[in-house]
Scaffold this motif. Sequence first.
Motif, PDB file in Angstrom:
ATOM      1  N   GLY A  77     -83.933 -16.484  42.807  1.00  0.00           N
ATOM      2  CA  GLY A  77     -83.733 -16.869  43.731  1.00  0.00           C
ATOM      3  C   GLY A  77     -82.517 -15.960  45.159  1.00  0.00           C
ATOM      4  O   GLY A  77     -82.254 -15.673  45.709  1.00  0.00           O
ATOM      5  N   GLN A  78     -81.400 -15.008  43.860  1.00  0.00           N
ATOM      6  CA  GLN A  78     -80.825 -14.330  45.033  1.00  0.00           C
ATOM      7  C   GLN A  78     -80.649 -13.506  45.268  1.00  0.00           C
ATOM      8  O   GLN A  78     -81.842 -11.759  44.633  1.00  0.00           O
ATOM      9  CB  GLN A  78     -79.604 -14.023  43.580  1.00  0.00           C
ATOM     10  N   ARG A  79     -80.350 -12.678  46.127  1.00  0.00           N
ATOM     11  CA  ARG A  79     -81.294 -12.130  47.373  1.00  0.00           C
ATOM     12  C   ARG A  79     -80.208 -10.728  47.186  1.00  0.00           C
ATOM     13  O   ARG A  79     -81.054  -9.838  48.322  1.00  0.00           O
ATOM     14  CB  ARG A  79     -81.590 -12.930  48.149  1.00  0.00           C
ATOM     15  N   GLU A  80     -79.080 -11.429  47.494  1.00  0.00           N
ATOM     16  CA  GLU A  80     -78.487  -9.753  47.367  1.00  0.00           C
ATOM     17  C   GLU A  80     -77.377  -9.686  45.878  1.00  0.00           C
ATOM     18  O   GLU A  80     -76.772 -11.326  46.129  1.00  0.00           O
ATOM     19  CB  GLU A  80     -77.013 -10.219  48.851  1.00  0.00           C
ATOM     20  N   ILE A  81     -77.194  -8.748  45.339  1.00  0.00           N
ATOM     21  CA  ILE A  81     -76.501  -8.736  44.065  1.00  0.00           C
ATOM     22  C   ILE A  81     -75.469  -7.701  43.717  1.00  0.00           C
ATOM     23  O   ILE A  81     -76.046  -6.505  45.051  1.00  0.00           O
ATOM     24  CB  ILE A  81     -78.095  -8.741  42.980  1.00  0.00           C
ATOM     25  N   LEU A  82     -74.029  -8.245  43.972  1.00  0.00           N
ATOM     26  CA  LEU A  82     -73.287  -6.284  43.448  1.00  0.00           C
ATOM     27  C   LEU A  82     -72.704  -6.753  42.241  1.00  0.00           C
ATOM     28  O   LEU A  82     -72.225  -7.583  41.330  1.00  0.00           O
ATOM     29  CB  LEU A  82     -71.696  -7.094  44.541  1.00  0.00           C
TER      30      LEU A  82
ATOM     31  N   THR B 206     -66.568  -9.857  51.316  1.00  0.00           N
ATOM     32  CA  THR B 206     -67.768  -9.785  52.083  1.00  0.00           C
ATOM     33  C   THR B 206     -69.086 -10.301  51.484  1.00  0.00           C
ATOM     34  O   THR B 206     -70.214 -10.702  51.913  1.00  0.00           O
ATOM     35  CB  THR B 206     -68.112  -7.862  52.109  1.00  0.00           C
ATOM     36  N   PHE B 207     -68.869 -10.944  50.021  1.00  0.00           N
ATOM     37  CA  PHE B 207     -69.854 -11.841  49.318  1.00  0.00           C
ATOM     38  C   PHE B 207     -69.315 -12.829  49.480  1.00  0.00           C
ATOM     39  O   PHE B 207     -70.102 -13.431  48.245  1.00  0.00           O
ATOM     40  CB  PHE B 207     -70.125 -10.815  48.254  1.00  0.00           C
ATOM     41  N   ASP B 208     -68.811 -13.602  49.222  1.00  0.00           N
ATOM     42  CA  ASP B 208     -68.215 -14.919  49.079  1.00  0.00           C
ATOM     43  C   ASP B 208     -69.301 -15.333  50.151  1.00  0.00           C
ATOM     44  O   ASP B 208     -69.628 -16.989  49.601  1.00  0.00           O
ATOM     45  CB  ASP B 208     -66.826 -14.996  50.033  1.00  0.00           C
TER      46      ASP B 208
ATOM     47  N   LEU C 250     -84.891  -7.712  48.267  1.00  0.00           N
ATOM     48  CA  LEU C 250     -83.942  -7.778  47.249  1.00  0.00           C
ATOM     49  C   LEU C 250     -83.142  -6.219  47.763  1.00  0.00           C
ATOM     50  O   LEU C 250     -82.975  -5.140  47.903  1.00  0.00           O
ATOM     51  CB  LEU C 250     -85.026  -7.395  45.687  1.00  0.00           C
ATOM     52  N   VAL C 251     -81.724  -7.095  48.190  1.00  0.00           N
ATOM     53  CA  VAL C 251     -80.621  -5.834  48.073  1.00  0.00           C
ATOM     54  C   VAL C 251     -79.599  -6.049  46.815  1.00  0.00           C
ATOM     55  O   VAL C 251     -79.186  -6.666  46.572  1.00  0.00           O
ATOM     56  CB  VAL C 251     -79.934  -6.078  49.174  1.00  0.00           C
ATOM     57  N   ILE C 252     -79.377  -4.073  46.406  1.00  0.00           N
ATOM     58  CA  ILE C 252     -78.425  -4.495  45.206  1.00  0.00           C
ATOM     59  C   ILE C 252     -77.431  -3.360  45.792  1.00  0.00           C
ATOM     60  O   ILE C 252     -77.927  -2.193  45.612  1.00  0.00           O
ATOM     61  CB  ILE C 252     -79.280  -4.826  43.454  1.00  0.00           C
ATOM     62  N   HIS C 253     -76.490  -4.052  45.945  1.00  0.00           N
ATOM     63  CA  HIS C 253     -75.285  -3.217  45.296  1.00  0.00           C
ATOM     64  C   HIS C 253     -74.214  -2.737  44.369  1.00  0.00           C
ATOM     65  O   HIS C 253     -74.031  -3.319  43.306  1.00  0.00           O
ATOM     66  CB  HIS C 253     -74.448  -3.232  46.515  1.00  0.00           C
ATOM     67  N   LEU C 254     -74.546  -1.639  44.230  1.00  0.00           N
ATOM     68  CA  LEU C 254     -74.375  -0.288  42.994  1.00  0.00           C
ATOM     69  C   LEU C 254     -72.607   0.296  42.549  1.00  0.00           C
ATOM     70  O   LEU C 254     -72.704   1.146  43.592  1.00  0.00           O
ATOM     71  CB  LEU C 254     -75.513  -0.179  41.801  1.00  0.00           C
ATOM     72  N   ALA C 255     -71.675  -0.648  42.516  1.00  0.00           N
ATOM     73  CA  ALA C 255     -70.749  -0.013  42.469  1.00  0.00           C
ATOM     74  C   ALA C 255     -69.903   0.801  41.262  1.00  0.00           C
ATOM     75  O   ALA C 255     -70.018   0.882  39.372  1.00  0.00           O
ATOM     76  CB  ALA C 255     -69.566  -0.485  42.368  1.00  0.00           C
TER      77      ALA C 255
ATOM     78  N   LEU D  36     -80.536  -4.667  33.442  1.00  0.00           N
ATOM     79  CA  LEU D  36     -82.302  -4.823  33.839  1.00  0.00           C
ATOM     80  C   LEU D  36     -82.341  -5.923  34.155  1.00  0.00           C
ATOM     81  O   LEU D  36     -82.669  -6.563  34.579  1.00  0.00           O
ATOM     82  CB  LEU D  36     -83.623  -3.570  33.647  1.00  0.00           C
ATOM     83  N   GLN D  37     -82.541  -7.235  32.656  1.00  0.00           N
ATOM     84  CA  GLN D  37     -82.290  -7.999  32.236  1.00  0.00           C
ATOM     85  C   GLN D  37     -81.302  -9.408  33.206  1.00  0.00           C
ATOM     86  O   GLN D  37     -82.433 -10.216  34.238  1.00  0.00           O
ATOM     87  CB  GLN D  37     -82.089  -8.691  30.955  1.00  0.00           C
ATOM     88  N   ILE D  38     -80.561  -8.875  33.724  1.00  0.00           N
ATOM     89  CA  ILE D  38     -79.533 -10.107  34.013  1.00  0.00           C
ATOM     90  C   ILE D  38     -79.836  -9.300  36.382  1.00  0.00           C
ATOM     91  O   ILE D  38     -79.744 -10.667  36.567  1.00  0.00           O
ATOM     92  CB  ILE D  38     -78.601  -9.082  34.109  1.00  0.00           C
ATOM     93  N   LEU D  39     -80.889  -8.547  35.991  1.00  0.00           N
ATOM     94  CA  LEU D  39     -80.729  -7.991  37.505  1.00  0.00           C
ATOM     95  C   LEU D  39     -82.229  -9.015  37.888  1.00  0.00           C
ATOM     96  O   LEU D  39     -82.444  -9.766  38.608  1.00  0.00           O
ATOM     97  CB  LEU D  39     -80.576  -6.649  38.498  1.00  0.00           C
ATOM     98  N   GLU D  40     -83.267  -9.117  36.700  1.00  0.00           N
ATOM     99  CA  GLU D  40     -84.125  -9.005  36.881  1.00  0.00           C
ATOM    100  C   GLU D  40     -84.018 -11.287  37.107  1.00  0.00           C
ATOM    101  O   GLU D  40     -84.774 -11.828  37.427  1.00  0.00           O
ATOM    102  CB  GLU D  40     -85.211  -9.400  35.721  1.00  0.00           C
ATOM    103  N   VAL D  41     -82.873 -11.819  36.197  1.00  0.00           N
ATOM    104  CA  VAL D  41     -83.336 -13.203  35.938  1.00  0.00           C
ATOM    105  C   VAL D  41     -82.609 -13.369  37.419  1.00  0.00           C
ATOM    106  O   VAL D  41     -82.432 -14.591  37.871  1.00  0.00           O
ATOM    107  CB  VAL D  41     -82.129 -13.613  35.217  1.00  0.00           C
ATOM    108  N   ARG D  42     -81.299 -12.664  38.379  1.00  0.00           N
ATOM    109  CA  ARG D  42     -81.283 -13.312  39.284  1.00  0.00           C
ATOM    110  C   ARG D  42     -81.874 -13.302  40.494  1.00  0.00           C
ATOM    111  O   ARG D  42     -81.389 -14.400  40.787  1.00  0.00           O
ATOM    112  CB  ARG D  42     -79.098 -11.977  39.716  1.00  0.00           C
ATOM    113  N   ALA D  43     -82.607 -12.593  40.411  1.00  0.00           N
ATOM    114  CA  ALA D  43     -83.911 -12.197  41.504  1.00  0.00           C
ATOM    115  C   ALA D  43     -84.211 -13.195  41.428  1.00  0.00           C
ATOM    116  O   ALA D  43     -85.323 -13.617  41.851  1.00  0.00           O
ATOM    117  CB  ALA D  43     -84.091 -11.217  41.467  1.00  0.00           C
ATOM    118  N   ALA D  44     -84.754 -13.820  40.023  1.00  0.00           N
ATOM    119  CA  ALA D  44     -86.428 -14.675  39.519  1.00  0.00           C
ATOM    120  C   ALA D  44     -85.281 -15.989  40.473  1.00  0.00           C
ATOM    121  O   ALA D  44     -86.247 -17.105  40.477  1.00  0.00           O
ATOM    122  CB  ALA D  44     -86.431 -14.717  37.790  1.00  0.00           C
TER     123      ALA D  44
END
Length: 97
Positions: free
Chosen positions: A56-61, A21-23, A89-94, A46-54
């Motif tokens: 430009g990644q807008r959807e993170i799994l 789905t995320f490919d 930003l959309v974050i999916h947490l498993a 939290l730090q890695i989520l902030e780095v990814r968002a900064a």
Amino acid sequence: MQIQVFLGNAGDGNTSKLQETFDHLTVLGKSQPLIQAGAYGEEGLLQILEVRAAGGQREILVEDCSRQQILRVLEWQSCTEDDPDYADLVIHLARRD
């Protein structure tokens, strides 16, 4: 920011079935890898989520999240709800059991 929390396969925190789905998620033509929450403490996640968002990644799994990690991400969400940098930003947490 939107947060989705779900159980991985059989509650083990793994989301390999969802990888397809995320490919389609790409930044500069490169697929963004899943974040393995087990490799981070609460603050590190939290730090890695902030780095990814900064970056430009807008959807993170994120796979293999503990309950505490999920709580910290939800707390972070409430602290950033007025920040336009995180609005889309959309974050999916498993969650693992």
